[in-house]
Motif scaffolding. Structure first.
Motif, PDB file in Angstrom:
ATOM      1  N   SER A  77       0.798  -1.232   0.000  1.00  0.00           N
ATOM      2  CA  SER A  77       0.000   0.000   0.000  1.00  0.00           C
ATOM      3  C   SER A  77       0.832   1.284   0.000  1.00  0.00           C
ATOM      4  O   SER A  77       0.298   2.359  -0.292  1.00  0.00           O
ATOM      5  CB  SER A  77      -0.909   0.031   1.235  1.00  0.00           C
ATOM      6  OG  SER A  77      -1.775  -1.069   1.255  1.00  0.00           O
ATOM      7  N   TYR A  78       2.132   1.204   0.325  1.00  0.00           N
ATOM      8  CA  TYR A  78       2.911   2.423   0.579  1.00  0.00           C
ATOM      9  C   TYR A  78       4.221   2.448  -0.213  1.00  0.00           C
ATOM     10  O   TYR A  78       4.844   1.411  -0.457  1.00  0.00           O
ATOM     11  CB  TYR A  78       3.209   2.551   2.078  1.00  0.00           C
ATOM     12  CG  TYR A  78       1.957   2.767   2.885  1.00  0.00           C
ATOM     13  CD1 TYR A  78       1.460   4.047   3.089  1.00  0.00           C
ATOM     14  CD2 TYR A  78       1.252   1.689   3.411  1.00  0.00           C
ATOM     15  CE1 TYR A  78       0.291   4.247   3.804  1.00  0.00           C
ATOM     16  CE2 TYR A  78       0.079   1.883   4.118  1.00  0.00           C
ATOM     17  CZ  TYR A  78      -0.397   3.164   4.310  1.00  0.00           C
ATOM     18  OH  TYR A  78      -1.565   3.358   5.009  1.00  0.00           O
ATOM     19  N   ASP A  79       4.606   3.669  -0.575  1.00  0.00           N
ATOM     20  CA  ASP A  79       5.901   3.891  -1.220  1.00  0.00           C
ATOM     21  C   ASP A  79       7.030   3.945  -0.198  1.00  0.00           C
ATOM     22  O   ASP A  79       8.171   3.614  -0.519  1.00  0.00           O
ATOM     23  CB  ASP A  79       5.882   5.220  -1.990  1.00  0.00           C
ATOM     24  CG  ASP A  79       4.845   5.247  -3.086  1.00  0.00           C
ATOM     25  OD1 ASP A  79       4.952   4.408  -4.008  1.00  0.00           O
ATOM     26  OD2 ASP A  79       3.929   6.087  -3.031  1.00  0.00           O
ATOM     27  N   ASN A 107       9.519  -2.143  -4.974  1.00  0.00           N
ATOM     28  CA  ASN A 107      10.580  -1.137  -5.019  1.00  0.00           C
ATOM     29  C   ASN A 107      10.374  -0.022  -3.993  1.00  0.00           C
ATOM     30  O   ASN A 107      11.019   1.024  -4.065  1.00  0.00           O
ATOM     31  CB  ASN A 107      10.706  -0.533  -6.424  1.00  0.00           C
ATOM     32  CG  ASN A 107      12.134  -0.110  -6.722  1.00  0.00           C
ATOM     33  OD1 ASN A 107      13.089  -0.780  -6.325  1.00  0.00           O
ATOM     34  ND2 ASN A 107      12.297   1.006  -7.421  1.00  0.00           N
ATOM     35  N   GLY A 108       9.460  -0.233  -3.024  1.00  0.00           N
ATOM     36  CA  GLY A 108       9.242   0.756  -1.979  1.00  0.00           C
ATOM     37  C   GLY A 108      10.428   0.860  -1.026  1.00  0.00           C
ATOM     38  O   GLY A 108      11.310  -0.006  -0.990  1.00  0.00           O
ATOM     39  N   ARG A 109      10.447   1.932  -0.229  1.00  0.00           N
ATOM     40  CA  ARG A 109      11.570   2.206   0.656  1.00  0.00           C
ATOM     41  C   ARG A 109      11.149   2.129   2.110  1.00  0.00           C
ATOM     42  O   ARG A 109       9.991   2.379   2.449  1.00  0.00           O
ATOM     43  CB  ARG A 109      12.142   3.613   0.395  1.00  0.00           C
ATOM     44  CG  ARG A 109      12.400   3.836  -1.054  1.00  0.00           C
ATOM     45  CD  ARG A 109      13.008   5.150  -1.425  1.00  0.00           C
ATOM     46  NE  ARG A 109      12.630   6.319  -0.673  1.00  0.00           N
ATOM     47  CZ  ARG A 109      11.528   7.036  -0.852  1.00  0.00           C
ATOM     48  NH1 ARG A 109      10.617   6.646  -1.746  1.00  0.00           N
ATOM     49  NH2 ARG A 109      11.306   8.132  -0.160  1.00  0.00           N
ATOM     50  N   VAL A 110      12.115   1.788   2.951  1.00  0.00           N
ATOM     51  CA  VAL A 110      11.903   1.805   4.389  1.00  0.00           C
ATOM     52  C   VAL A 110      12.992   2.676   5.012  1.00  0.00           C
ATOM     53  O   VAL A 110      14.140   2.697   4.540  1.00  0.00           O
ATOM     54  CB  VAL A 110      11.935   0.369   4.976  1.00  0.00           C
ATOM     55  CG1 VAL A 110      13.314  -0.259   4.858  1.00  0.00           C
ATOM     56  CG2 VAL A 110      11.479   0.361   6.417  1.00  0.00           C
ATOM     57  N   ALA A 111      12.616   3.422   6.043  1.00  0.00           N
ATOM     58  CA  ALA A 111      13.562   4.236   6.800  1.00  0.00           C
ATOM     59  C   ALA A 111      13.418   3.862   8.268  1.00  0.00           C
ATOM     60  O   ALA A 111      12.386   4.128   8.886  1.00  0.00           O
ATOM     61  CB  ALA A 111      13.288   5.724   6.596  1.00  0.00           C
ATOM     62  N   ILE A 224      18.294   3.479   5.372  1.00  0.00           N
ATOM     63  CA  ILE A 224      17.369   3.655   4.270  1.00  0.00           C
ATOM     64  C   ILE A 224      17.571   2.484   3.308  1.00  0.00           C
ATOM     65  O   ILE A 224      18.697   2.251   2.835  1.00  0.00           O
ATOM     66  CB  ILE A 224      17.601   4.992   3.559  1.00  0.00           C
ATOM     67  CG1 ILE A 224      17.354   6.157   4.534  1.00  0.00           C
ATOM     68  CG2 ILE A 224      16.682   5.111   2.339  1.00  0.00           C
ATOM     69  CD1 ILE A 224      17.623   7.518   3.970  1.00  0.00           C
ATOM     70  N   ALA A 225      16.516   1.699   3.115  1.00  0.00           N
ATOM     71  CA  ALA A 225      16.638   0.462   2.335  1.00  0.00           C
ATOM     72  C   ALA A 225      15.445   0.346   1.387  1.00  0.00           C
ATOM     73  O   ALA A 225      14.394   0.944   1.598  1.00  0.00           O
ATOM     74  CB  ALA A 225      16.709  -0.745   3.259  1.00  0.00           C
TER      75      ALA A 225
END
Length: 229
Positions: A77-79, A107-111, A224-225
């Motif tokens: 659901s999230y970028d 291809n979304g990002r996690v911080a 940041i991945a």
């Protein structure tokens, strides 16, 4: 964590886990327009009420009560998913990372921000303070998530793109996370300090504070991945 470090697009969908009273959510709302969306998640309904009031002027912001190990949102659901200092409060880190992976789009990002207590240092000019600090370090030895994430994130299906260290210096006792009451409990549990020594240690610590010599520094790491699977 600074919003500027996240390279946000104005139309992104963002999940803020452990949003608290909405300060971070407000900062995100300055960057994300109504073409995007921000969802704040927190366990505490009381702080969510404060967050909703704080963000009432931002229609692109909504809030839900929930846990990082069982997020109340749909798959992919999230970028971007943000978790700032949330992992230090949980034991099932792998499940939390799996949930963040689940809710991200391809291809979304996690911080993710987490500290390593081995990197927490204090000014300890006396032998008694040094001994007390050794007890503190031994009690906190398991809290090494800030460095463990370098292995855990790839195992959960993320490719690490950046690791940004952040040192936080505190010069007053009442500003630090590990306050006197917590440290006293550690000393009492250790059996290496008697009551008189614990009282003496506290007097020394407060003496440093009164003479502007108190110094504590902790290091956290922002990862940041990107989702790769």
């Amino acid at each position: 964590m600074s919003v500027d470090q996240l390279s946000l697009r104005s139309d992104e969908s963002v999940l803020s886990v452990g949003c608290g009273p909405g300060f971070e959510t407000t900062a995100l709302a300055q960057q994300i327009t109504e073409e995007g969306h921000i969802t704040g998640i927190d366990l505490n309904e009381e702080v969510l009420t404060t967050a909703r009031d704080r963000c009432s002027d931002f229609p692109q912001v909504s809030f839900k009560q929930g846990d990082i190990t069982d997020l109340p949102v749909a798959d992919e659901s999230y970028d971007l998913a943000i978790a700032k200092q949330v992992f230090s409060q949980i034991t099932d880190v792998e499940s939390a990372l799996d949930e963040l992976h689940r809710v991200l789009k391809r291809n979304g990002r996690v911080a993710v921000t987490a500290g390593d207590k081995r990197a927490h240092i204090k000014h300890t000019p006396t032998d008694q303070m040094k001994r007390a600090d050794e007890v503190f370090r031994s009690k906190m030895a398991g809290r090494q998530l800030g460095t463990r994430l370098v292995g855990l994130l790839p195992e959960a299906g993320f490719r690490i793109e950046d690791i940004i260290p952040r040192a936080k210096i505190q010069t007053e006792i009442n500003d630090q996370v590990e306050r006197i009451t917590v440290q006293r409990r550690f000393l009492e549990e250790s059996d290496t300090f008697d009551d008189a020594e614990i009282d003496g240690w506290e007097q020394e610590m407060r003496g440093l504070d009164e003479t502007n010599q108190f110094l504590s520094c902790g290091t956290a790491f922002l990862y940041i991945a990107r989702k790769t699977e």
